[in-house]
Design an enzyme around this catalytic site. Sequence first.
Site, PDB file in Angstrom:
ATOM      1  CG  ASP A  79      49.800  27.046 -58.319  1.00  0.00           C
ATOM      2  OD1 ASP A  79      50.501  27.991 -57.901  1.00  0.00           O
ATOM      3  OD2 ASP A  79      48.613  26.893 -57.973  1.00  0.00           O
ATOM      4  CD  GLU A 137      47.743  31.283 -53.939  1.00  0.00           C
ATOM      5  OE1 GLU A 137      47.073  31.641 -52.963  1.00  0.00           O
ATOM      6  OE2 GLU A 137      47.335  31.405 -55.112  1.00  0.00           O
ATOM      7  CD  GLU A 138      45.854  30.708 -58.763  1.00  0.00           C
ATOM      8  OE1 GLU A 138      44.765  30.847 -58.172  1.00  0.00           O
ATOM      9  OE2 GLU A 138      46.425  31.624 -59.367  1.00  0.00           O
ATOM     10  CG  HIS A 360      42.570  33.669 -62.044  1.00  0.00           C
ATOM     11  ND1 HIS A 360      41.957  32.848 -61.114  1.00  0.00           N
ATOM     12  CD2 HIS A 360      43.798  33.906 -61.534  1.00  0.00           C
ATOM     13  CE1 HIS A 360      42.782  32.625 -60.095  1.00  0.00           C
ATOM     14  NE2 HIS A 360      43.915  33.282 -60.332  1.00  0.00           N
TER      15      HIS A 360
HETATM   16 ZN   LIG Z   1      45.469  33.427 -59.041  1.00  0.00          ZN
HETATM   17 ZN   LIG Z   2      48.169  34.157 -57.857  1.00  0.00          ZN
END
Ligand SMILES: [Zn+2]
Ligand SMILES: [Zn+2]
Length: 391
Positions: A79, A137-138, A360
Site C-alpha cells: 500500500d 500495512e499503513e 512518509h
Molecule cells: Zn510507512
Molecule cells: Zn512502511
Amino acid sequence: MTSIPALVEKYYPLGAAIRHKIHRYPELGFEETETARLVAETLTAYGIPVRTGVAKTGVLGLIRGGQPGKTVLLRADMDALEVEEQTDVPYKSERPGLMHACGHDGHTAGLVMAGLVLQELRESLRGNIKLMFQPGEETTGGAKPMIEEGILENPQVDAAFGCHLWGEIKAGEVQVKAGPFMASPDEFKLRVIGKGGHAALPHRAVDPVILSAQILCALQALVSRRNSPLNPLVISACSIHGGSAFNVLPDAVDILGTIRTLNPETRQLAPQWMEETARAIAGSWGAEIQLEIKKLYPPLINSAEAAALVQKSAAKILGPDRVRQAEPNMGGEDFAYLAEVIPSAFFFVGLAKDSPVAHHSSRFAWDDEILKTSAGVLCQIAVDYLRAGGF
Ligand SMILES: [Zn+2]
Ligand SMILES: [Zn+2]
C-alpha cells in the site's frame, strides 16, 4: 546451481520496471487492485501458482521445491500513502495526493524478484516458499486478515521473514536484532470533562483546558516516573481540541494520541497508569475523564533463531561488515502478527546515500539498486533455511 546474485542481476531489470509501474500508480490500503494484479500476473507468467483476493487484495504465491521439507514465508506490503509527491523521478506518481512514500513499492517489486529467482532454483530446494503480498500495512493491517484466511496452512508455514527499506540506514547495509524490535502503536482518546462557563468567571466553571494542560505534563512524568528508565515507552499527544470562542470556557477537551511499547506487559500497564493519573488530576477539581484505547498492532518480537539466520544469510550476500545490530524502533509494523504465531524475523534494508531519508515525506526517494540488496538477502534466507531443514 546458478548463484543467487547472478539470478538477482537477471531479474533486476524486470524488478525495477515493476517498481516504477507500482510507484507511478500508487494505491491505498485494501484498494491495491492493480498492484495485486501486476504481482499475480508476473508470478503466474513464470509458473508460480497464486491465490488472489486474500483479505480483499492480498496475493499468496507458492513455490514447491524439488524435494519435500519445511515451508518458509517471505512477506511484502503493497500500500501507498496520502502524500502529494514532490520528487522529480521519471516514474513520479500520476495519482494526485497519493504516493509510495514508505518504500512499499520496493517491498513488492523486491519480493517479486526474489520469487522469480527462487522459482528458477526450485528443483534444488528442499521444501516450499510462500510469497505473501499483503494489503494495508499503513492502515488497519492486512497481515491479520490474511492469517485468518489461512495463508499459514496448506502447507503449514514453519518460519516467516520480511524486511522494510529504511531511510536511517546506509544503502547496501542490513540491520536486524533478536527480541523486541518494533512497537505496538496503540491509539488513545482522552476526554477531559469539566463544566463550561464565562471566561471572566472561571471559579463558577470547571475548566477542562487548564486540567488538560496539567494532565498532558503528568503523562510525560508518568513515562519517566512510573515506568522503568530501561523500558521504552512513548506517550505522544498529537491532537488537542476544546472550545471555539475566546471568551467561553468549554465543557470538555479531547486529546488524541498514541502509546508505543515494546512488550506486552507495558502495553497493558500504560493505559492503566494514564487512566489513574488523569482521573486523579481531573477529580481533584471535580472533573471527569474518559479514556478510550484502540489496540492496533502488537509489538514485533523477532525470534532469536530467525534473527541469527538473517544475520548469517545477509552476510553471505553483503559481507559481514554490512550487517549490523539494529536498535529497537518505536514505529509499528503488522508483520508482528506473523511473529506472534511462528518463529519470524523482520529486518531493515538501508537506502540512504549521504544523509538519512525521511519516510512518509513528499520527497522520499531511493535508487532501484536497493532492490538487489533486499531480493538477494530474502532469497539467501529462504535457501539457507530450507537447506538446514529449519533452525
Ligand atoms: Zn510507512
Ligand atoms: Zn512502511
